[in-house]
Design a protein around this motif. Structure first.
Motif, PDB file in Angstrom:
ATOM      1  N   THR A 182      -9.590  22.509   1.247  1.00 26.03           N
ATOM      2  CA  THR A 182     -10.381  21.276   1.196  1.00 26.03           C
ATOM      3  C   THR A 182      -9.730  20.117   1.933  1.00 26.03           C
ATOM      4  N   GLN A 183      -8.583  20.351   2.580  1.00 26.61           N
ATOM      5  CA  GLN A 183      -7.844  19.279   3.252  1.00 26.61           C
ATOM      6  C   GLN A 183      -7.589  18.119   2.291  1.00 26.61           C
ATOM      7  N   ARG A 184      -7.047  18.471   1.144  1.00 33.32           N
ATOM      8  CA  ARG A 184      -6.701  17.523   0.079  1.00 33.32           C
ATOM      9  C   ARG A 184      -7.929  16.801  -0.489  1.00 33.32           C
ATOM     10  N   GLY A 185      -9.096  17.431  -0.350  1.00 33.12           N
ATOM     11  CA  GLY A 185     -10.328  16.881  -0.894  1.00 33.12           C
ATOM     12  C   GLY A 185     -11.257  16.296   0.138  1.00 33.12           C
ATOM     13  N   LEU A 186     -10.782  16.125   1.363  1.00 32.41           N
ATOM     14  CA  LEU A 186     -11.584  15.467   2.397  1.00 32.41           C
ATOM     15  C   LEU A 186     -12.857  16.228   2.719  1.00 32.41           C
ATOM     16  N   VAL A 187     -12.788  17.557   2.839  1.00 30.09           N
ATOM     17  CA  VAL A 187     -13.947  18.341   3.262  1.00 30.09           C
ATOM     18  C   VAL A 187     -14.518  19.186   2.116  1.00 30.09           C
ATOM     19  N   ALA A 188     -14.199  18.824   0.894  1.00 29.94           N
ATOM     20  CA  ALA A 188     -14.703  19.588  -0.254  1.00 29.94           C
ATOM     21  C   ALA A 188     -16.206  19.406  -0.393  1.00 29.94           C
ATOM     22  N   THR A 189     -16.922  20.514  -0.542  1.00 29.55           N
ATOM     23  CA  THR A 189     -18.364  20.470  -0.755  1.00 29.55           C
ATOM     24  C   THR A 189     -18.655  20.233  -2.230  1.00 29.55           C
ATOM     25  N   ALA A 190     -19.925  20.002  -2.532  1.00 26.46           N
ATOM     26  CA  ALA A 190     -20.325  19.801  -3.925  1.00 26.46           C
ATOM     27  C   ALA A 190     -20.012  21.036  -4.766  1.00 26.46           C
ATOM     28  N   ASP A 191     -20.259  22.223  -4.206  1.00 25.79           N
ATOM     29  CA  ASP A 191     -19.954  23.458  -4.935  1.00 25.79           C
ATOM     30  C   ASP A 191     -18.450  23.601  -5.163  1.00 25.79           C
ATOM     31  N   GLN A 192     -17.659  23.271  -4.148  1.00 26.91           N
ATOM     32  CA  GLN A 192     -16.208  23.363  -4.306  1.00 26.91           C
ATOM     33  C   GLN A 192     -15.711  22.384  -5.359  1.00 26.91           C
ATOM     34  N   ARG A 193     -16.239  21.180  -5.360  1.00 30.46           N
ATOM     35  CA  ARG A 193     -15.814  20.189  -6.352  1.00 30.46           C
ATOM     36  C   ARG A 193     -16.162  20.645  -7.761  1.00 30.46           C
ATOM     37  N   SER A 194     -17.286  21.323  -7.898  1.00 33.64           N
ATOM     38  CA  SER A 194     -17.678  21.844  -9.207  1.00 33.64           C
ATOM     39  C   SER A 194     -16.706  22.921  -9.670  1.00 33.64           C
ATOM     40  N   ILE A 195     -16.328  23.818  -8.767  1.00 31.18           N
ATOM     41  CA  ILE A 195     -15.366  24.884  -9.097  1.00 31.18           C
ATOM     42  C   ILE A 195     -14.003  24.274  -9.423  1.00 31.18           C
ATOM     43  N   ILE A 196     -13.608  23.278  -8.655  1.00 26.32           N
ATOM     44  CA  ILE A 196     -12.314  22.631  -8.883  1.00 26.32           C
ATOM     45  C   ILE A 196     -12.297  21.928 -10.234  1.00 26.32           C
ATOM     46  N   GLU A 197     -13.397  21.268 -10.582  1.00 24.76           N
ATOM     47  CA  GLU A 197     -13.473  20.583 -11.868  1.00 24.76           C
ATOM     48  C   GLU A 197     -13.350  21.574 -13.024  1.00 24.76           C
ATOM     49  N   GLU A 198     -13.975  22.723 -12.903  1.00 22.40           N
ATOM     50  CA  GLU A 198     -13.853  23.747 -13.945  1.00 22.40           C
ATOM     51  C   GLU A 198     -12.409  24.235 -14.053  1.00 22.40           C
ATOM     52  N   ALA A 199     -11.766  24.432 -12.903  1.00 20.94           N
ATOM     53  CA  ALA A 199     -10.369  24.872 -12.919  1.00 20.94           C
ATOM     54  C   ALA A 199      -9.467  23.799 -13.502  1.00 20.94           C
ATOM     55  N   LEU A 200      -9.750  22.535 -13.215  1.00 23.23           N
ATOM     56  CA  LEU A 200      -8.979  21.422 -13.779  1.00 23.23           C
ATOM     57  C   LEU A 200      -9.075  21.412 -15.301  1.00 23.23           C
ATOM     58  N   VAL A 201     -10.285  21.476 -15.798  1.00 26.37           N
ATOM     59  CA  VAL A 201     -10.496  21.436 -17.243  1.00 26.37           C
ATOM     60  C   VAL A 201      -9.800  22.608 -17.916  1.00 26.37           C
ATOM     61  N   SER A 202      -9.804  23.763 -17.273  1.00 26.66           N
ATOM     62  CA  SER A 202      -9.167  24.946 -17.835  1.00 26.66           C
ATOM     63  C   SER A 202      -7.662  24.750 -17.982  1.00 26.66           C
ATOM     64  N   VAL A 203      -7.026  24.156 -16.977  1.00 25.59           N
ATOM     65  CA  VAL A 203      -5.584  23.902 -17.059  1.00 25.59           C
ATOM     66  C   VAL A 203      -5.288  22.779 -18.051  1.00 25.59           C
ATOM     67  N   GLU A 204      -6.086  21.727 -18.031  1.00 25.72           N
ATOM     68  CA  GLU A 204      -5.855  20.577 -18.897  1.00 25.72           C
ATOM     69  C   GLU A 204      -5.867  20.957 -20.379  1.00 25.72           C
ATOM     70  N   GLY A 205      -6.606  22.002 -20.721  1.00 30.06           N
ATOM     71  CA  GLY A 205      -6.705  22.392 -22.122  1.00 30.06           C
ATOM     72  C   GLY A 205      -5.432  22.961 -22.716  1.00 30.06           C
ATOM     73  N   TYR A 206      -4.441  23.306 -21.882  1.00 31.67           N
ATOM     74  CA  TYR A 206      -3.245  23.976 -22.394  1.00 31.67           C
ATOM     75  C   TYR A 206      -2.278  23.032 -23.095  1.00 31.67           C
ATOM     76  N   ASN A 207      -2.199  21.765 -22.714  1.00 34.36           N
ATOM     77  CA  ASN A 207      -1.342  20.853 -23.478  1.00 34.36           C
ATOM     78  C   ASN A 207      -2.077  19.563 -23.792  1.00 34.36           C
ATOM     79  N   MET A 208      -3.364  19.684 -24.041  1.00 33.09           N
ATOM     80  CA  MET A 208      -4.176  18.523 -24.379  1.00 33.09           C
ATOM     81  C   MET A 208      -3.664  17.884 -25.674  1.00 33.09           C
ATOM     82  N   GLY A 209      -3.466  16.587 -25.635  1.00 33.41           N
ATOM     83  CA  GLY A 209      -3.011  15.870 -26.818  1.00 33.41           C
ATOM     84  C   GLY A 209      -1.516  15.734 -26.928  1.00 33.41           C
ATOM     85  N   ALA A 210      -0.744  16.486 -26.136  1.00 32.83           N
ATOM     86  CA  ALA A 210       0.715  16.353 -26.174  1.00 32.83           C
ATOM     87  C   ALA A 210       1.114  15.026 -25.543  1.00 32.83           C
TER      88      ALA A 210
END
Length: 283
Positions: A73-101
């Motif tokens: 994605t060139q650090r987000g510059l050329v990310a499409t809407a579909d890519q941003r959706s996939i990235i957001e899902e991956a972000l949320v998945s990682v964030e859940g591992y130490n949420m609240g710490a």
């Protein structure tokens, strides 16, 4: 970093003491056995080596998936809407591992390299570099200085940039935006910008040859010009024009942190950030 569930784990020593306190023919034998069994069970789940390895393995896979999703994605510059959706899902998945710490300032301290963002103020730099042939943007970092602090520190946003043929490729000069930060809740930090600085100017060989040709004796003036360019620094304080006071950027939510990955979200829709740990920067 202290784990969010650490307070709920019964130490193994307590479990053993509960077993030794059981007395024959005691009227409390049944309830004591029940409590000691529960303690032993919780301990075995919390400290089982295999269980820990599986958890870490799954987490590393989630982090790998996130980095894979942002790779092209060139650090987000050329990310499409579909890519941003996939990235957001991956972000949320990682964030859940130490949420609240709570934020561990010792782990946070250091230099982090930007891998992806959706923040408009960063994307505009990347877009300018893509459109303008006379402007390049190299690596972008966040440097936290907070190891010996209790509730805050300093954050420096570092951008390597260049002007082709005048400055060295990718690292011709450095833009540093410094801010103080205070931890205001478990995961939120409040930023207060201090100054903008341009430093570490590395002129290209072509410009050096123009200022002081190699075939001619270098005059005192040409050497002074070269020295000035190499050591030049420009500092501008960041203030609010209306009040004359330091500008406050607002809240920055650190949604995930470990020894090699930092995820952040600018509160108020300012975008998301994916960083990985980098070699220390000397500024």
């Amino acid at each position: 970093m202290e784990l969010a569930f650490a307070a709920s784990v019964y130490p193994a020593a307590n479990a053993r003491r509960a077993i030794h306190e059981i007395k024959p023919l005691s009227s409390k034998l049944f309830t004591t056995k029940k409590r000691s069994f529960r303690n032993k069970f919780v301990c075995s789940v919390a400290v089982t080596p295999d269980g820990n390895r599986v958890s870490e393995f799954e987490l590393e896979n989630k982090k790998h998936d996130l980095l894979l999703a942002v790779q092209d994605t060139q650090r987000g510059l050329v990310a499409t809407a579909d890519q941003r959706s996939i990235i957001e899902e991956a972000l949320v998945s990682v964030e859940g591992y130490n949420m609240g710490a709570p934020i561990d300032l010792v782990t946070l301290d250091g230099t982090w390299r930007l891998q992806y963002t959706s923040a408009p103020d960063v994307l505009v730099l990347l877009e300018a570099a893509a459109r303008l042939p006379f402007f390049q943007v190299g690596q972008i970092f966040q440097k936290f200085e907070c190891r010996d602090q209790l509730s805050g520190g300093v954050i420096r946003n570092v951008v390597r940039w260049s002007i082709p043929n005048l400055l060295e490729e990718q690292e011709g000069a450095t833009l540093v935006v410094s801010a103080k930060f205070d931890v205001v809740s478990v995961r939120n930090i409040n930023l207060q910008f201090e100054e903008i600085k341009i430093q570490d100017i590395n002129i290209s060989e072509q410009l050096q040859a123009l200022i002081a040709p190699a075939l001619l004796p270098r005059s005192f003036l040409s050497l002074q010009i070269l020295q000035f360019l190499r050591t030049f620094k420009a500092q501008v304080p960041v203030t609010n024009p209306a009040t004359g006071r330091r500008s406050v950027a607002g809240l920055y939510y650190l949604s995930y942190l470990d020894r090699n990955m930092l995820l952040g979200r600018a509160v108020g829709g300012g975008g998301v950030f994916v960083f990985t740990k980098a070699q220390p920067l000397e500024l």
